[in-house]
Design a protein around this motif. Structure first.
Motif, PDB file in Angstrom:
ATOM      1  N   HIS A 257       5.150  13.961  -6.364  1.00 38.14           N
ATOM      2  CA  HIS A 257       5.148  13.409  -5.143  1.00 38.14           C
ATOM      3  C   HIS A 257       6.131  12.307  -4.431  1.00 38.14           C
ATOM      4  O   HIS A 257       6.805  11.951  -3.557  1.00 38.14           O
ATOM      5  CB  HIS A 257       3.783  13.273  -5.119  1.00 38.14           C
ATOM      6  CG  HIS A 257       3.292  11.619  -5.099  1.00 38.14           C
ATOM      7  ND1 HIS A 257       2.404  12.804  -3.320  1.00 38.14           N
ATOM      8  CD2 HIS A 257       2.730  10.503  -4.789  1.00 38.14           C
ATOM      9  CE1 HIS A 257       2.340  11.729  -3.125  1.00 38.14           C
ATOM     10  NE2 HIS A 257       2.207  10.279  -3.467  1.00 38.14           N
TER      11      HIS A 257
ATOM     12  N   GLN B 172      -2.912   4.269  -7.345  1.00 40.14           N
ATOM     13  CA  GLN B 172      -3.569   4.155  -6.903  1.00 40.14           C
ATOM     14  C   GLN B 172      -4.598   4.360  -8.262  1.00 40.14           C
ATOM     15  O   GLN B 172      -5.750   3.632  -8.168  1.00 40.14           O
ATOM     16  CB  GLN B 172      -4.131   4.581  -5.463  1.00 40.14           C
ATOM     17  CG  GLN B 172      -5.386   3.764  -5.025  1.00 40.14           C
ATOM     18  CD  GLN B 172      -5.850   2.332  -5.393  1.00 40.14           C
ATOM     19  OE1 GLN B 172      -4.275   2.444  -4.585  1.00 40.14           O
ATOM     20  NE2 GLN B 172      -6.325   1.583  -5.602  1.00 40.14           N
TER      21      GLN B 172
ATOM     22  N   SER C 251       1.819   7.110  -6.240  1.00 39.03           N
ATOM     23  CA  SER C 251       0.903   7.270  -7.082  1.00 39.03           C
ATOM     24  C   SER C 251      -0.202   6.804  -7.512  1.00 39.03           C
ATOM     25  O   SER C 251      -0.284   6.930  -8.968  1.00 39.03           O
ATOM     26  CB  SER C 251       0.287   8.834  -6.857  1.00 39.03           C
ATOM     27  OG  SER C 251       1.636   9.470  -8.097  1.00 39.03           O
TER      28      SER C 251
ATOM     29  N   GLU D 258       7.696  11.769  -1.047  1.00 36.46           N
ATOM     30  CA  GLU D 258       7.117  10.034  -1.010  1.00 36.46           C
ATOM     31  C   GLU D 258       7.520   9.120  -1.081  1.00 36.46           C
ATOM     32  O   GLU D 258       8.085   8.093   0.384  1.00 36.46           O
ATOM     33  CB  GLU D 258       5.392  10.080  -1.232  1.00 36.46           C
ATOM     34  CG  GLU D 258       4.089  10.802  -0.687  1.00 36.46           C
ATOM     35  CD  GLU D 258       4.560  11.248   0.819  1.00 36.46           C
ATOM     36  OE1 GLU D 258       4.373  10.315   1.730  1.00 36.46           O
ATOM     37  OE2 GLU D 258       4.643  12.301   1.357  1.00 36.46           O
TER      38      GLU D 258
ATOM     39  N   ASP E 138       1.000   4.513  -3.244  1.00 36.16           N
ATOM     40  CA  ASP E 138       0.681   5.831  -2.811  1.00 36.16           C
ATOM     41  C   ASP E 138       1.896   6.940  -3.187  1.00 36.16           C
ATOM     42  O   ASP E 138       1.552   7.909  -3.466  1.00 36.16           O
ATOM     43  CB  ASP E 138       0.031   5.720  -0.902  1.00 36.16           C
ATOM     44  CG  ASP E 138      -1.535   5.129  -0.754  1.00 36.16           C
ATOM     45  OD1 ASP E 138      -1.314   4.974  -1.640  1.00 36.16           O
ATOM     46  OD2 ASP E 138      -1.060   4.928   0.476  1.00 36.16           O
ATOM     47  N   ALA E 139       2.977   5.969  -2.706  1.00 36.19           N
ATOM     48  CA  ALA E 139       4.044   6.494  -3.079  1.00 36.19           C
ATOM     49  C   ALA E 139       4.100   6.893  -4.001  1.00 36.19           C
ATOM     50  O   ALA E 139       4.713   8.289  -4.686  1.00 36.19           O
ATOM     51  CB  ALA E 139       6.062   6.247  -2.458  1.00 36.19           C
TER      52      ALA E 139
ATOM     53  N   LYS F 291       0.835  -1.381  -0.286  1.00 36.54           N
ATOM     54  CA  LYS F 291       0.349   0.214  -0.338  1.00 36.54           C
ATOM     55  C   LYS F 291       0.745   1.666  -0.035  1.00 36.54           C
ATOM     56  O   LYS F 291       0.582   2.221  -0.684  1.00 36.54           O
ATOM     57  CB  LYS F 291      -0.977  -0.218   1.557  1.00 36.54           C
ATOM     58  CG  LYS F 291      -1.859   1.088   1.330  1.00 36.54           C
ATOM     59  CD  LYS F 291      -3.071   0.933   0.766  1.00 36.54           C
ATOM     60  CE  LYS F 291      -4.527   1.929   0.933  1.00 36.54           C
ATOM     61  NZ  LYS F 291      -3.604   3.353   0.168  1.00 36.54           N
ATOM     62  N   ALA F 292       2.210   1.499   0.872  1.00 37.31           N
ATOM     63  CA  ALA F 292       2.774   2.070   1.340  1.00 37.31           C
ATOM     64  C   ALA F 292       3.634   2.496  -0.448  1.00 37.31           C
ATOM     65  O   ALA F 292       3.882   3.796  -0.549  1.00 37.31           O
ATOM     66  CB  ALA F 292       3.948   1.928   1.910  1.00 37.31           C
TER      67      ALA F 292
END
Length: 1573
Positions: free
Chosen positions: A852, A794, A792, A856, A789-790, A785-786
């Motif tokens: 991002h 999703q 992007s 991230e 997200d890092a 998941k991490a």
């Protein structure tokens, strides 16, 4: 006379005066005892055993054969059965010679036959249920039988019976066989120690049988099942109920897996490298022979046996006809051959009985076919094993190929794919055909000797006709291969054009250019068809040669024989010769194929050898030397260096027990260096160093950035550290993890020597998104998941139809560059490695995503984990985050240090960076205004999926409808549908070829086969004239039927000679005609189908392209068209030929012996069921073979593309494992497919043998012609022999045709699509030439939908646009802006309301006229391959000046002038040789060339930089000052100057006014502008 055991024609039959054993009858009775004993003992045991069989445990091992001497026992039993049959035959024939019936002559033999069968059944059941103690009964039986037979033999010898008497030979053979069987039984006792021993030996089944996954049982079943493939029955019959799936065929036995075979081949290959000469290149041929020589020898032995048995056919026929001709006069027994009061026949006498010969012929055929199929099976299994081994060998080599080899073009991906797809298959095929190489010469020599024996010199002349025409065959075969190559080139060209059309179809329709492009495809297709015509011509020549050579040979032989000897050969000689010619033709026809394959195999081996000798990657320190890890890829070494991030030292104090001293800013001591390069000079293969004098250190646990201009060697530096480059000098040192800190390292151990590496060119696997990211590592939800997200990812994953379980990669969904790159970065982040190398991860990302990812992903995610990160980048604004910087220039390091160091020591460089950073910041601001690249990518993805889902729904509906139409609801729907032959599709295919051609084909085929039969009939009557002359009374009736006028035998013979020559000539001519008609029928069908398909698809509405995936349409044009072009015609030809041959043969036999028809009925039923079951199973297995081949080839090309990544990650072992699995899966499918073919052939061959047997027996005993015209019997039998060859071809071709007709069916399904209504309801003449003159547009109550089944996208839109007005339309994504622009061109379904342009309702106009008068610029630039001129004006209507003017308006004039060729400069496919911005400008120029008074711009400036865009806005305003321009805007500021703004939302007009007015109202438009500022 009643039946009596000893016969009652003498008084002393039952007397024992001379001693008991001297009464022959008593000795025979004694021989009955053992047989009866066996039957009494075994039957109860068998019945009890079968009753309890259901309770047998470990049912899977019931194929397990574990008693020693197993195969020998089966062979001996078969021989025993054969000898018993001879004994029975001899007994019955001898019995006929006696005055009364003597049952003792054949009764014991018959009982022995039954007992032998019982013994083997009994043995089989004991072996599978593992009860060795019960074998004692068999042992006793063998001993008793041996003793009784020995007594008989001893008595014979005493009486003076000698080997010239058949019964003596038979008895001695039986004694030998019983003795051997006794020995086998003793051996079982000795090895297994089961009867008299205290502890019997324990045995375990082989590993394969313990594994329930192994379903391929051929190596484990008994001999009978091996020979007839009986174990396949459940699979093939079961396929009828439910399709065969991969689960059902399981996995391969260990001995056939590619790993096993790879090791065998590799050992054989490596053994040839001697210590004296380690670099010698081993011979692949020799290693193949060492690894796989034995099975090939076995197969050749089978092949020789089969070929020799094949000659039994003609010889038996010849003898049968001869004996019929010499009218079997029974000879009365002479006293000399009588011993013990019974008749003894001599050995040669039995062979003079035609019934016995018929049975022998049958047995010879059965044996010949069994051996032949066994030989095929063994070669195929070996070929498959070899292919598996070669694939593994190639794959291992790929993983070790040096990178320079790949990048410097010594080994291209194409070459590697060819090795895998073509060369290994060539070698496999060569192995299949290889026994033919040495079997054929023997066959030919034997055949010629026999012919000479029968017919003398004339036969040699006939044979020489065949031999001389063989080279011609070879020539034709090579010509065929060349033609195929050139037609392949044309079809690739045609496909390229078709792909371009389909990709740019929207543009072509909007500009009304589709016909121009359609014509260019048709031109290429014409060239391809010319090649195909040549191909068809050569194919039909080859077929013609095949059919005509035997006729020519027979003609030459008999005519010359007639001239040399002055008389025609006897029927027995003639028909033996005929059958021999049939045998000879096959090897000669195959010889050309085999030689061609041998040549190809030589080339393949040479290519393989070169590949296996090519450079491998050097062993660098990362792989050994300074490394403490073993090369075992999966060992993860615990323990990592602890490092403190100097920006946030406090965060880590919680979880580290011993606080290390705060790190100095500059790493000095070695432990702080993860990688160190000293004095490195590296090269890509040539001796010039790409990187020179490299001394760098990568600090542990910190972020190192490498910067520099394009091409200064940043990526090369990473690869040099990974050991991918050749080091000329210097070394790379990777530090070892300290072991001292293991105590407190509780986190997952990090895989030390693997480096997470994200390459510059993104590389994806053909797998799901999740598998691409986890890349074989363990799945941890939180971490996953991490990472997502890092990066992007999703939002992108949400768009995919199955989320992160969607297949991506070559065969999956096409992602855009940015999406692919982010997945690759995610993979590097997810891997649990200490060191991460990122090679320019920001290149394909827009600014938001880059930021991002930097914040991230790199700063937070990686640095928190204290991983060592090396980042190559062009984005200098990120330098402030770096702990260590390497500045590179021209292949060497310019500076290294922290940013502060560089600021103090190299002011110039720092200033240079600052100016660059400012420039990047300006771009950044501009970038934010742009509707970012990512949203655009996501939008394309969304469109693709939205359409794809609807398509799949539509597909399902179609299929359901079809099913409902075809079948009523009943249980057997599936089975019926699967076993039906698609007659409807066949008829469609044939009718595409034209009715005249169909008529010609059918007519010439029937005529040809009638003539063939006539030739043979003519031969039969002609050869009969000879016997007729000798015995005129008997044969005159038969002859009179055909030639009643002629009475003199000599003139009669010449009459037949003339008829024979004329018929042969006619036959040869017809062969030519039929082979040509079939090929050209196929050709015209292919021409029509492709033409109709292309026209249908190009004129289909745009909606069709939205819902049909491009790949699916292209498949129709590539694979399916190829099948229709090249594969269906030969299959069709072969099918009709073999069917007609079988039918005519059965017809001939039936006309000669009508009784045969009675026997034909059960055989026909059996044949029907065999073909029905086989076709279904074969189709499934073929599908499995095809579907498992693709992943294998993809895996190879994937690996060779992602080599550096796989090696950096150290995942070689995992990929090898995957390759072995894929190879084995494909090999399993292929093995099952070829074994199923063997299953079919054995069964049809046995049926054929039965046909020969029934035909022979029937014609001997009940044919009206048997006495008067033995020639006809010979004719019947010769025909029966051909049936055995052709029966399995009928089924195989039927199955092939069924698979190939699927292509026609798919093409047909597209022929049903609706075309757009091109005509319109208006006449073109009523539309003014210069319409639209003013450009006034009225939209009245317009409703638009894409398809009647979908919701409307525009609802009741009303608008009025004055001539010359500039209109801007804006709105969020999906508000209907683009749909409105399409409505102007009548591209969508306008089901209510209308659009009126200059007084004409556009719905009524012909589409061609409407679309050619308006202009549009689309948001995705589309260019076609060709020239610039062709791209601007494909219709060739404009002058050069007009084109230059348009280019000037579009700011392109100077650039085009600079290109070589100016307007005729080349544009590559998709315009790849121009940047996206330039392509967009060309599209603008294209709209300017067409001077229409209405221009529509659909987000046309999205991919152009700000400066150019401003110029364009001005140009559009001036150049189109007096015309109507409708702009659909992404960035609102572009339409602030417009005369009218329309704001849309969800298909309705929300605001409609001047921009100034709208800005003052606080509406949607105002909020857009505010957001955009």
């Amino acid at each position: 006379m009643g039946l009596s055991f000893c016969g009652n024609d003498r008084n002393d039959s039952y007397s024992v005066d001379q001693g008991v054993l001297n009464n022959g009858c008593f000795v025979d009775a004694l021989n009955l005892v053992p047989h009866v004993f066996l039957l009494f003992i075994t039957f109860p045991i068998l019945f009890i055993g079968w009753g309890s069989q259901s309770s047998k445990v470990q049912i899977h091992h019931n194929t397990w054969l574990h008693f020693p001497g197993h195969n020998l026992r089966w062979i001996l039993t078969f021989s025993l059965l054969f000898v018993h049959v001879c004994e029975i035959a001899e007994g019955i024939v001898s019995n006929k010679m006696m005055l009364t019936d003597h049952l003792h002559l054949f009764m014991p033999a018959f009982m022995g036959f039954i007992a032998a069968i019982t013994s083997v059944v009994y043995y089989h059941n004991i072996e599978t249920s593992n009860f060795p103690k019960l074998l004692l009964a068999l042992f006793i039986y063998w001993v008793l039988a041996f003793i009784t037979k020995s007594i008989k033999l001893w008595k014979f010898a005493e009486m003076g019976v000698r080997p010239k008497h058949l019964r003596f030979c038979i008895t001695s053979l039986l004694v030998l066989l019983y003795g051997l069987l006794m020995a086998v039984e003793l051996n079982v006792i000795r090895v297994r120690k089961y009867v008299f021993f205290a502890n019997p030996q324990k045995v375990k089944p082989p590993e394969d049988l313990q594994d329930l996954g192994v379903r391929f049982l051929q190596p484990f079943v008994n001999l009978l099942s091996k020979a007839t493939y009986w174990w396949m029955n459940p699979l093939i019959i079961g396929a009828h109920k439910r399709p065969i799936e991969l689960k059902k065929i399981g996995k391969l036995p260990i001995a056939m897996r590619s790993l096993t075979n790879y090791l065998r081949l590799k050992d054989a290959y490596e053994d040839q490298r001697t210590p004296e000469d380690p670099d010698a290149s081993p011979s692949i041929w020799r290693s193949m022979y060492r690894a796989f020589g034995r099975p090939i020898l076995l197969s050749s032995t089978f092949r020789y046996l089969a070929d020799l048995l094949g000659f039994a056919g003609p010889l038996c026929i010849s003898s049968i006809v001869e004996h019929l001709g010499s009218n079997n006069t029974t000879v009365k027994p002479q006293e000399t051959t009588s011993f013990l009061g019974v008749y003894f026949m001599s050995s040669s006498e039995l062979l003079e009985n035609s019934s016995v010969l018929a049975v022998l012929l049958f047995l010879a055929l059965v044996l010949q076919r069994t051996f032949l199929q066994a030989s095929y099976y063994v070669t195929i299994e070996t070929g498959i094993n070899l292919r598996g081994a070669l694939l593994a060998m190639i794959y291992n080599k790929i993983l070790r190929l040096s990178t320079s080899n790949m990048s410097m073009g010594e080994m291209t991906l194409g070459q590697i794919n060819n090795l895998v797809a073509i060369e290994t298959n060539q070698l496999m095929w060569f192995l299949f055909l290889c026994p033919n190489l040495w079997a054929m010469p023997v066959q030919i020599v034997m055949g010629v000797i026999l012919l000479y024996n029968k017919l003398g010199w004339s036969a040699l002349i006939g044979a020489s006709v065949i031999v001389l025409l063989a080279p011609v065959q070879y020539l034709i075969a090579t010509k065929l291969a060349n033609t195929q190559k050139s037609s392949l080139d044309h079809s690739t060209e045609r496909l390229k054009k078709t792909t371009e059309i389909l990709k740019g179809i929207k543009l072509l329709k909007l500009y009304a250019w589709e016909n121009i492009f359609c014509d260019s495809v048709e031109d290429t297709r014409e060239k391809e068809l010319t090649c195909l015509k040549t191909f068809a011509l050569y194919t039909s020549m080859s077929i013609f040669m095949n059919a005509a050579i035997p006729i020519a040979a027979v003609l030459a032989t008999f005519v010359i024989h007639n001239f040399i000897n002055g008389k025609v050969p006897s029927p027995s000689e003639a028909f033996a010769a005929l059958a021999l010619f049939h045998i000879l033709v096959t090897p000669l026809f195959l010889l050309s194929t085999v030689v061609r394959f041998a040549v190809k195999a030589l080339i393949s081996v040479q290519k393989l050898g070169e590949f296996l000798q090519s450079d491998e990657i050097g062993d660098d320190s990362r792989r050994n030397g300074d490394m403490c890890s073993s090369l075992d890829t999966y060992k993860k070494l615990p323990g990592t260096t602890k490092a403190i991030n100097r920006k946030q030292p406090m965060r880590y104090q919680m979880d580290s027990y011993e606080q290390p001293t705060r790190r100095q800013i500059r790493p000095t001591e070695l432990e702080d260096v993860a990688v160190k390069v000293s004095n490195g000079f590296f090269t890509w293969g040539s001796n010039l160093s790409t990187l020179s004098d490299i001394n760098v250190r990568i600090p542990t646990g910190q972020l190192t950035m490498i910067v520099g201009q394009v091409g200064c060697g940043k990526s090369s530096l990473l690869l040099a550290m990974l050991g991918e480059m050749q080091a000329l000098s210097g070394k790379v040192h990777w530090s070892k993890p300290p072991d001292c800190e293991m105590a407190h390292e509780w986190s997952i151990s990090k895989n030390r020597y693997s480096v997470a590496y994200a390459a510059q060119k993104s590389w994806l696997l053909n797998a799901t998104v999740e598998e691409n990211i986890t890349f074989g590592g363990p799945f941890s939800k939180q971490r996953y998941k991490a990472v997502i997200d890092a990066c992007s990812l999703q939002p992108d994953i949400d768009l995919l139809p199955f989320g992160d379980q969607t297949e991506i990669g070559e065969r999956g969904i096409n992602l855009s560059g940015g999406q692919r790159q982010r997945i690759c970065v995610a993979r590097a982040l997810y891997q649990n490695t200490n060191i991460v190398f990122l090679d320019d991860p920001f290149s394909a990302l827009d600014i938001h995503l880059s930021d991002h990812l930097m914040q991230e992903g790199i700063l937070k995610f990686l640095q928190d984990d204290k991983r060592t990160v090396v980042l190559v980048t062009h984005k200098l604004q990120y330098l402030i985050h770096a702990d260590w910087i390497l500045a590179m220039k021209d292949g060497s390091v310019l500076r290294e240090g922290t940013l502060k160091d560089i600021q103090t020591h190299d002011v110039e460089l720092y200033e240079h960076w600052k100016t660059l950073m400012n420039r990047q910041d300006q771009e950044l601001e501009k970038d934010i205004e742009v509707d970012s690249r990512t949203t655009l990518e996501r939008k394309t993805l969304r469109r693709a999926f939205y359409s794809r889902e609807t398509k799949s729904q539509i597909d399902d509906e179609d299929e359901e409808e079809e099913e409902e139409e075809e079948e009523d609801d009943n249980m057997s729907t599936t089975t019926n549908r699967r076993s039906k032959i698609p007659w409807k599709v066949c008829w469609r295919y044939l009718s595409s070829g034209g009715f005249f051609m169909i008529f010609l084909m059918v007519f010439s085929k029937l005529l040809k086969h009638s003539v063939m039969v006539a030739i043979d009939y003519c031969l039969a009557f002609w050869t009969n004239t000879r016997t007729g002359a000798a015995d005129a009374t008997g044969s005159l009736d038969a002859v009179n039927v055909t030639a009643s006028a002629i009475s003199d035998p000599d003139s009669e013979a010449s009459y037949y000679l003339r008829a024979f020559i004329i018929l042969c000539g006619a036959g040869i001519t017809l062969c030519l005609i039929t082979s040509l008609t079939v090929e050209f029928l196929g050709l015209s069908a292919a021409t029509n189908l492709h033409h109709n398909l292309l026209n249908k698809i190009i004129h289909a509405p745009i909606r069709f392209f939205d819902v049909t995936p491009l790949g699916q349409i292209l498949n129709r044009f590539s694979a399916d068209t190829n099948i229709i072009d090249q594969h269906i015609p030969p299959t069709l030809e072969s099918l009709t030929r073999s069917t007609l041959l079988c039918v005519s043969a059965i017809g001939v036999i039936a006309s000669i012996t009508p009784v045969f028809l009675v026997a034909l009925l059960p055989l026909g039923v059996a044949f029907y069921f065999i073909q029905k079951y086989f076709r279904v199973a074969s189709k499934d297995l073929q599908d499995l073979d095809d579907s498992t081949q693709l992943p294998l080839l993809c895996h190879f090309s994937e690996t060779s593309e992602g080599l550096t990544t796989i090696r950096a990650f150290r995942h070689e072992a995992r990929f090898k494992q995957r390759m072995l699995e894929l190879t084995d899966t494909n090999n399993t499918a292929y093995l099952f497919l070829s074994t199923a073919n063997r299953w079919l052939e054995v069964r049809t061959d046995y049926l054929g043998a039965l046909i020969v047997l029934t035909a022979a027996v029937a014609s001997i005993h009940s044919s009206p012609y048997a006495v008067c015209c033995p020639g006809l019997v010979g004719l019947g039998l010769t025909y029966a022999l051909t049936v055995t060859n052709y029966l399995n071809w009928v089924v195989r071709n039927l199955a092939d045709l069924e698979v190939q007709m699927a292509a026609v069916k798919k093409v047909n399904s597209f022929l049903g699509t609706e075309s757009e209504n091109y005509e319109g309801s208006m006449d073109t003449s009523t539309i003014p030439e210069d319409w639209p003159q003013h450009g006034e547009i009225k939209i009245q109550d317009l409703c638009v939908r894409y398809d009647p089944s979908l919701k409307p996208v525009l609802k009741h839109v009303n608008a009025y646009i004055n001539p010359g007005q500039k209109v801007g339309i804006c709105g969020r994504t999906g508000s209907g802006k683009s749909s409105l622009s399409l409505a102007f061109f009548n591209m969508v379904d306008m089901f209510e309301g209308k659009i009126i342009i200059d007084g004409i309702d556009i719905c009524k106009m012909p589409l061609q006229t409407l679309r050619s008068r308006l202009s549009i610029i689309l948001q995705d630039p589309v260019l076609f391959s060709g020239t610039i001129r062709f791209n601007l004006d494909p219709e060739r209507t404009c002058t050069d000046d007009r084109l230059w003017e348009a280019l000037e308006i579009a700011q392109l004039k100077n650039m085009v002038k600079a290109l070589p060729g100016g307007l005729d400069a080349v544009v590559t496919e998709g315009g790849e040789n121009f940047s996206v911005g330039q392509r967009q400008l060309f599209c603008l120029a294209r709209a300017f060339v067409r001077k229409s008074s209405i221009l529509i711009m659909d987000e046309a400036t999205a991919s152009i930089d700000m400066a150019t865009e401003n110029i364009l806005q001005k140009v559009v305003m001036t150049a189109f000052a007096d015309r109507t321009v409708v702009t659909i805007a992404h960035r609102v500021h572009t339409i602030l100057t417009a005369d009218l703004v329309i704001v849309m939302k969800r298909g309705n007009i929300l605001e409609y006014d001047k921009p100034e007015t709208l800005l003052n109202q606080d509406g949607l438009f105002a909020s857009f502008v505010r957001a955009d500022m």
